[in-house]
Design a protein around this motif. Structure first.
Motif, mmCIF file in Angstrom:
data_model
loop_
_atom_site.group_PDB
_atom_site.id
_atom_site.type_symbol
_atom_site.label_atom_id
_atom_site.label_comp_id
_atom_site.label_asym_id
_atom_site.label_seq_id
_atom_site.Cartn_x
_atom_site.Cartn_y
_atom_site.Cartn_z
ATOM 1 N N PRO A 1 0.810 -1.245 0.017
ATOM 2 C CA PRO A 1 0.030 -0.108 0.093
ATOM 3 C C PRO A 1 0.890 1.308 -0.080
ATOM 4 C CG PRO A 1 -1.112 -1.571 1.555
ATOM 5 C CD PRO A 1 0.396 -2.196 0.927
ATOM 6 N N VAL B 1 -0.497 -0.057 -4.304
ATOM 7 C CA VAL B 1 -1.138 -1.187 -4.469
ATOM 8 C C VAL B 1 -2.015 -1.506 -3.322
ATOM 9 C CG1 VAL B 1 -0.831 -3.780 -5.142
ATOM 10 C CG2 VAL B 1 0.862 -1.926 -5.746
ATOM 11 N N GLU B 2 -3.597 -1.980 -3.576
ATOM 12 C CA GLU B 2 -4.128 -2.273 -2.483
ATOM 13 C C GLU B 2 -3.737 -3.600 -1.693
ATOM 14 O OE1 GLU B 2 -7.455 -2.130 0.020
ATOM 15 O OE2 GLU B 2 -6.643 -0.534 -1.290
ATOM 16 N N CYS B 3 -3.651 -3.800 -0.761
ATOM 17 C CA CYS B 3 -3.324 -4.999 -0.014
ATOM 18 C C CYS B 3 -3.713 -4.991 1.463
ATOM 19 C CB CYS B 3 -1.925 -5.580 -0.073
ATOM 20 S SG CYS B 3 -1.362 -7.149 0.692
ATOM 21 N N ARG B 4 -4.156 -6.093 1.848
ATOM 22 C CA ARG B 4 -4.804 -6.171 3.357
ATOM 23 C C ARG B 4 -4.391 -7.475 3.916
ATOM 24 N NH1 ARG B 4 -9.673 -1.710 4.258
ATOM 25 N NH2 ARG B 4 -9.008 -0.523 2.597
ATOM 26 N N PHE C 1 -6.534 -0.779 8.811
ATOM 27 C CA PHE C 1 -6.420 0.023 7.835
ATOM 28 C C PHE C 1 -7.320 1.421 7.620
ATOM 29 C CE2 PHE C 1 -4.960 -4.173 6.840
ATOM 30 C CZ PHE C 1 -3.792 -4.031 6.162
ATOM 31 N N PRO D 1 -8.813 4.734 6.584
ATOM 32 C CA PRO D 1 -8.879 5.512 5.306
ATOM 33 C C PRO D 1 -7.831 6.574 5.040
ATOM 34 C CG PRO D 1 -10.905 5.444 6.453
ATOM 35 C CD PRO D 1 -10.053 4.583 7.356
ATOM 36 N N GLY E 1 -5.123 7.723 -1.666
ATOM 37 C CA GLY E 1 -4.077 6.467 -1.623
ATOM 38 C C GLY E 1 -4.847 5.147 -1.126
ATOM 39 N N SER E 2 -4.175 4.162 -1.161
ATOM 40 C CA SER E 2 -4.663 2.911 -0.688
ATOM 41 C C SER E 2 -4.397 3.019 1.003
ATOM 42 C CB SER E 2 -3.795 1.483 -1.108
ATOM 43 O OG SER E 2 -3.790 1.487 -2.196
ATOM 44 N N PRO E 3 -5.325 2.592 1.946
ATOM 45 C CA PRO E 3 -5.003 2.624 3.267
ATOM 46 C C PRO E 3 -3.771 1.869 3.846
ATOM 47 C CG PRO E 3 -7.340 1.695 2.587
ATOM 48 C CD PRO E 3 -6.493 1.839 1.533
#
Length: 158
Positions: free
Chosen positions: A103, A107-110, A123, A125, A129-131
């Motif tokens: 992130p 890149v979105e990733c959790r 995560f 907000p 950008g991605s959290p």
């Protein structure tokens, strides 16, 4: 007593590598004095994360899984280098996220949050950008469940 600095020097290493010991390990100097390197704690670990480290002393390898703090390694330790005391935390280790975190690169990733049973990784907000993962040090147990699944290899336990 093993002089880790001297052993490292003789092997061509300037400093001995600090290794993560099993939960409830005595402080490093006392641990090295008590541990006979019998390896009884290795097969006792149902997760298989206690492995033989530098000099034959046990260490934790989170690439193999997480620590459930079952204390099987402590029970197997006859020389009492691992000693569980009432009310004492298994260790002071906590997870931290490094610069390789996806992130942080848009890149979105959790994934790490999905594996954290303690709910220590959130995560929140953020605009634009991605959290980014935020680790609650009070809730993190340092179990390592988040480390192996991280696709960027951005998590460290220390």
């Amino acid at each position: 007593m093993v002089d880790a600095a001297r052993r490292g020097f003789l092997r061509g290493r300037s400093r001995p590598k600090a290794e993560l010991r099993p939960p409830w390990a005595l402080p490093e100097a006392a641990f090295v004095d008590h541990c006979t390197r019998c390896r009884d704690c290795l097969p006792a670990c149902p997760q298989g994360i206690v492995v033989s480290g530098d000099g034959g002393y046990p260490r934790i390898d989170f690439s193999r899984g997480e620590c459930t703090f079952c204390a099987a390694c402590v029970t197997a330790c006859q020389p009492q280098a691992l000693l569980r005391r009432e009310g004492e935390a298994p260790w002071a280790c906590r997870a931290s996220v490094g610069a390789a975190c996806l992130p942080q690169h848009g890149v979105e990733c959790r994934v790490c949050g999905d594996y954290c049973a303690a709910g220590a990784i959130r995560f929140p907000p953020r605009l634009g950008g991605s959290p980014l993962p935020a680790i609650d040090a009070e809730r993190c147990t340092g179990c390592g469940a988040c480390l192996a699944p991280c696709p960027g290899g951005a998590i460290q336990i220390a």
